[in-house]
Design a protein around this motif. Structure first.
Motif, PDB file in Angstrom:
ATOM      1  N   PRO A  93      14.208  -9.912  -2.763  1.00 63.34           N
ATOM      2  CA  PRO A  93      15.189  -8.964  -3.218  1.00 63.34           C
ATOM      3  C   PRO A  93      15.177  -7.800  -3.773  1.00 63.34           C
ATOM      4  O   PRO A  93      15.659  -6.768  -3.978  1.00 63.34           O
ATOM      5  CB  PRO A  93      16.092  -9.880  -4.124  1.00 63.34           C
ATOM      6  CG  PRO A  93      14.783 -10.740  -4.922  1.00 63.34           C
ATOM      7  CD  PRO A  93      14.118 -11.142  -3.487  1.00 63.34           C
ATOM      8  N   ILE A  94      13.806  -7.528  -4.154  1.00 64.27           N
ATOM      9  CA  ILE A  94      13.119  -6.153  -4.724  1.00 64.27           C
ATOM     10  C   ILE A  94      12.019  -5.877  -3.826  1.00 64.27           C
ATOM     11  O   ILE A  94      11.042  -6.870  -3.287  1.00 64.27           O
ATOM     12  CB  ILE A  94      12.473  -6.694  -6.050  1.00 64.27           C
ATOM     13  CG1 ILE A  94      13.786  -7.016  -6.936  1.00 64.27           C
ATOM     14  CG2 ILE A  94      11.773  -5.421  -6.561  1.00 64.27           C
ATOM     15  CD1 ILE A  94      13.216  -7.415  -8.471  1.00 64.27           C
ATOM     16  N   LEU A  95      11.778  -4.530  -3.478  1.00 60.55           N
ATOM     17  CA  LEU A  95      11.012  -4.016  -2.439  1.00 60.55           C
ATOM     18  C   LEU A  95      10.207  -2.992  -2.947  1.00 60.55           C
ATOM     19  O   LEU A  95      10.790  -2.012  -3.603  1.00 60.55           O
ATOM     20  CB  LEU A  95      11.858  -3.714  -1.256  1.00 60.55           C
ATOM     21  CG  LEU A  95      10.725  -3.070   0.087  1.00 60.55           C
ATOM     22  CD1 LEU A  95       9.685  -4.510   0.433  1.00 60.55           C
ATOM     23  CD2 LEU A  95      11.740  -2.785   0.925  1.00 60.55           C
ATOM     24  N   ILE A  96       8.786  -2.876  -2.864  1.00 58.11           N
ATOM     25  CA  ILE A  96       8.107  -1.726  -3.393  1.00 58.11           C
ATOM     26  C   ILE A  96       7.324  -1.265  -1.949  1.00 58.11           C
ATOM     27  O   ILE A  96       6.688  -1.950  -1.308  1.00 58.11           O
ATOM     28  CB  ILE A  96       6.952  -2.092  -4.104  1.00 58.11           C
ATOM     29  CG1 ILE A  96       7.701  -2.663  -5.471  1.00 58.11           C
ATOM     30  CG2 ILE A  96       5.826  -1.146  -4.514  1.00 58.11           C
ATOM     31  CD1 ILE A  96       6.493  -3.261  -6.624  1.00 58.11           C
ATOM     32  N   LEU A  97       7.668   0.176  -1.774  1.00 59.40           N
ATOM     33  CA  LEU A  97       7.162   0.708  -0.667  1.00 59.40           C
ATOM     34  C   LEU A  97       6.004   1.827  -1.167  1.00 59.40           C
ATOM     35  O   LEU A  97       6.373   2.877  -1.695  1.00 59.40           O
ATOM     36  CB  LEU A  97       8.047   1.384   0.198  1.00 59.40           C
ATOM     37  CG  LEU A  97       9.236   0.365   0.842  1.00 59.40           C
ATOM     38  CD1 LEU A  97      10.388   1.184   1.395  1.00 59.40           C
ATOM     39  CD2 LEU A  97       8.743  -0.613   1.582  1.00 59.40           C
ATOM     40  N   ASP A  98       4.667   1.436  -1.096  1.00 57.89           N
ATOM     41  CA  ASP A  98       3.759   2.371  -1.894  1.00 57.89           C
ATOM     42  C   ASP A  98       3.108   3.120  -0.605  1.00 57.89           C
ATOM     43  O   ASP A  98       2.025   2.739  -0.029  1.00 57.89           O
ATOM     44  CB  ASP A  98       2.668   1.307  -2.271  1.00 57.89           C
ATOM     45  CG  ASP A  98       1.430   2.182  -3.240  1.00 57.89           C
ATOM     46  OD1 ASP A  98       1.542   3.403  -3.245  1.00 57.89           O
ATOM     47  OD2 ASP A  98       0.807   1.756  -3.714  1.00 57.89           O
ATOM     48  N   GLU A  99       3.469   4.402  -0.517  1.00 61.82           N
ATOM     49  CA  GLU A  99       3.254   5.318   0.472  1.00 61.82           C
ATOM     50  C   GLU A  99       3.184   4.587   1.873  1.00 61.82           C
ATOM     51  O   GLU A  99       2.031   4.764   2.578  1.00 61.82           O
ATOM     52  CB  GLU A  99       1.783   5.848  -0.027  1.00 61.82           C
ATOM     53  CG  GLU A  99       2.092   6.816  -1.427  1.00 61.82           C
ATOM     54  CD  GLU A  99       0.790   7.308  -1.964  1.00 61.82           C
ATOM     55  OE1 GLU A  99      -0.107   8.146  -1.038  1.00 61.82           O
ATOM     56  OE2 GLU A  99       0.280   7.304  -2.859  1.00 61.82           O
ATOM     57  N   ALA A 100       3.998   3.982   2.151  1.00 62.87           N
ATOM     58  CA  ALA A 100       3.933   3.041   3.644  1.00 62.87           C
ATOM     59  C   ALA A 100       3.766   3.881   4.636  1.00 62.87           C
ATOM     60  O   ALA A 100       3.359   3.284   5.789  1.00 62.87           O
ATOM     61  CB  ALA A 100       5.100   1.924   3.480  1.00 62.87           C
TER      62      ALA A 100
END
Length: 586
Positions: free
Chosen positions: A505-512
């Motif tokens: 439910p929570i998403l982290i996109l780190d300079e993807a």
């Protein structure tokens, strides 16, 4: 990370190691029983020789064929018993040692899984590999032979002492007087050998790390034509390891030379003193022959213990290096009574959080407050060093805060189980890590036990299904070390498929998408937009064109949040974001 003691003592090392014998205690007992049988068989031979010699010297008529055959038959029976007992020791005993090594390796690897990022930030993988393989192999040999060697030596020394005293007390006391002197000479060598073996293990671990680093970076090595530099680095580590081994073998040479000297000294003392006792009639010829055989048994036992000291020290060094890692306490663990995070909506609150990496007093984040609504798509932008990636690492508790509170749906993350917290957070990094297995296994990592259809559905959502089907073996294609057989865009889409399968439910996109070409970025960006739908999303971006549609953009610098708002609002404001956008849009 915290260590309970910097240098484990001998007693504490054994205390750490001995519990591993618990589940194999029946095997150990039977192994020692077999060891006692082989020892008894060895001790009987001098008695048989004494019997035959006495008969020959006192009255040759008593040395009958019947007596000789009885002695021969009895000894053959003993040797059969010895062979069976030794076979058990050599097979079942060694297998027990291997099982014990397996148990230790399992615990070691399990402990490594508990250690947090702060440990791995400074750890060398090659060194850990050395500890978990070669060090524990030495422990295997130690675990099997140590009880046997000391038990057998103990029986032989006690029995030999008793029999020798029964034969001639003064001569026995002369022989045993040499042993304390020998021990006093050998102990310093023994200590130096142990220190040398530990240093040797450390040097080979450093060498392994250097080799691993060089081979994993082989593309960079060749692209810069720096093969000679890598050879020089390797040679430095290799020669350093050689110097340590030379030092160890010097100590070992002194140790073994001293042993041989005292061995010979004991024999000549027995022969000379025994001859004088025979001359005075204090001992007869048959007793003297038996005495010499028992002295040989005694000295062989002492020599075995001395020779075993090398293996003993290797084993103790392995246990010490095992304990060094096992004594490191994870600094991020489940709190007592931690709750399982369930039915997550995705509302995140960071209240006055402060964090630094601990190397110095510098704080990466200071008194920062940020609230993210359920289902909100926010972007973090700003110059390097502003704490964007650090902020996202704090949410799944890869690191713990120095102060402040982070909550998800109003629940303090430090009071949640790590497994449930991280299960509800998906991360897509710039640097994708693919395991050395198949495409299917890498995608399934997001949901262990997923069906083939679930894996394919996740790949389709990530836009990866088409190129996967074109691979030589489709989903069963081996991707190579770290996915080296795939392009950057392909690896990134597989990592996105992995998160689709996880469905957090929570998403982290780190300079993807920052490391991708334009075409790959377009494909991956489309996949990310699908992935972000219906979730709370935190995006770290340098290419600001990719976050124009974010609900809210947070601009971070070294002082904290300096701007926030939508793309249009921040452009109109003409502040840092506007300048960054102009810079990256050129």
């Amino acid at each position: 990370m915290r260590k309970t003691e910097t240098k484990p003592k001998f007693g504490r090392l054994l205390k750490r190691f001995l519990p591993y014998y618990k589940k194999y205690w029946k095997i150990v007992v039977l192994d020692l029983f077999c060891a006692s049988l082989t020892t008894i068989c060895e001790l009987i031979l001098p008695l048989i020789v004494k019997l035959i010699t006495s008969a020959a010297t006192e009255d040759i008529a008593t040395l009958t064929v019947s007596l000789i055959l009885r002695c021969t038959f009895a000894y053959l029976i003993l040797r059969i018993i010895d062979a069976v007992a030794y076979h058990y020791m050599a097979t079942v005993g060694h297998i027990m040692g291997t099982r014990l090594e397996t148990d230790m390796r399992r615990d070691f690897f399990g402990h490594l899984q508990k250690l947090s990022f702060s440990y791995y930030d400074n750890a060398k993988v090659g060194s850990l590999m050395s500890r978990i393989t070669s060090d524990l192999f030495d422990v295997t040999e130690f675990s099997h032979h140590c009880p046997e060697e000391f038990f057998i030596a103990g029986i032989k020394i006690i029995c030999s002492f008793a029999i020798l005293c029964a034969t001639n007390v003064p001569l026995t006391l002369i022989v045993f007087a040499i042993i304390p002197i020998m021990i006093a000479v050998l102990v310093p060598f023994n200590r130096k050998m142990r220190d040398g073996f530990k240093e040797s293990r450390q040097k080979v671990a450093v060498l392994n790390s250097q080799i691993e680093d060089s081979l994993l970076g082989i593309h960079e090595v060749k692209s810069f034509a720096n093969e000679e530099i890598e050879k020089a680095k390797f040679e430095e580590g290799n020669v350093s390891f050689l110097d340590t081994k030379k030092k160890v073998y010097k100590y070992m040479g002194g140790f073994q030379a001293s042993t041989r000297f005292f061995d010979g000294l004991s024999y000549i003392v027995v022969v000379c003193a025994g001859a004088l006792f025979m001359r005075s009639g204090a001992i007869d010829a048959s007793d003297f022959v038996a005495y010499l055989l028992y002295v040989t048994t005694l000295l062989t036992s002492v020599r075995r213990i001395v020779e075993f000291a090398e293996q003993f020290q290797r084993g103790m060094t392995g246990i010490e290096r095992f304990a060094e890692i096992m004594d490191i306490e994870p600094d991020i663990t489940d709190a007592k009574g931690a709750q399982v995070l369930e039915n997550v909506k995705g509302e995140i609150s960071m209240e006055n959080i402060t964090f630094g990496y601990g190397d110095d007093d510098t704080k990466v984040i200071s008194n920062l407050t940020l609230r993210i609504k359920e289902g909100e798509n926010i972007a973090l932008v700003g110059p390097s060093g502003g704490g964007k990636t650090t902020l996202c690492s704090l949410l799944p508790r890869f690191y713990d805060l120095d102060s402040g509170v982070i909550t998800i749906d109003g629940k303090d993350i430090t009071k949640l189980t790590l497994e449930s917290l991280r299960h509800n957070i998906g991360v897509v990094n710039q640097n994708v890590y693919l395991f050395s297995s198949t495409v299917k296994e890498n995608i399934a990592y997001g949901k262990p036990g997923a069906t083939d259809e679930e894996i394919r559905a996740a790949a389709r959502l990530a836009g990866a299904d088409e190129f996967i089907e074109k691979l030589p073996e489709g989903y069963d294609t081996y991707v190579g070390e770290r996915g080296v057989k795939l392009s950057g865009g392909q690896k990134q889409r597989i990592s996105i498929a992995r998160v689709f399968l996880k469905n957090p439910p929570i998403l982290i996109l780190d300079e993807a998408t920052s490391a991708l070409d334009n075409e790959s970025e377009r494909l991956v960006q489309a996949s990310l937009e699908k992935l972000a739908h219906g979730r709370t999303v935190i995006t770290i971006a340098h290419r600001l064109t990719t976050i124009k549609n974010a609900d809210r953009i947070i601009v971070l610098d070294e002082s904290g949040i300096c701007e926030e708002g939508s793309h249009d609002e921040l452009i109109a404001k003409g502040g840092m974001y506007s300048e960054l956008y102009k810079l990256y849009s050129r």
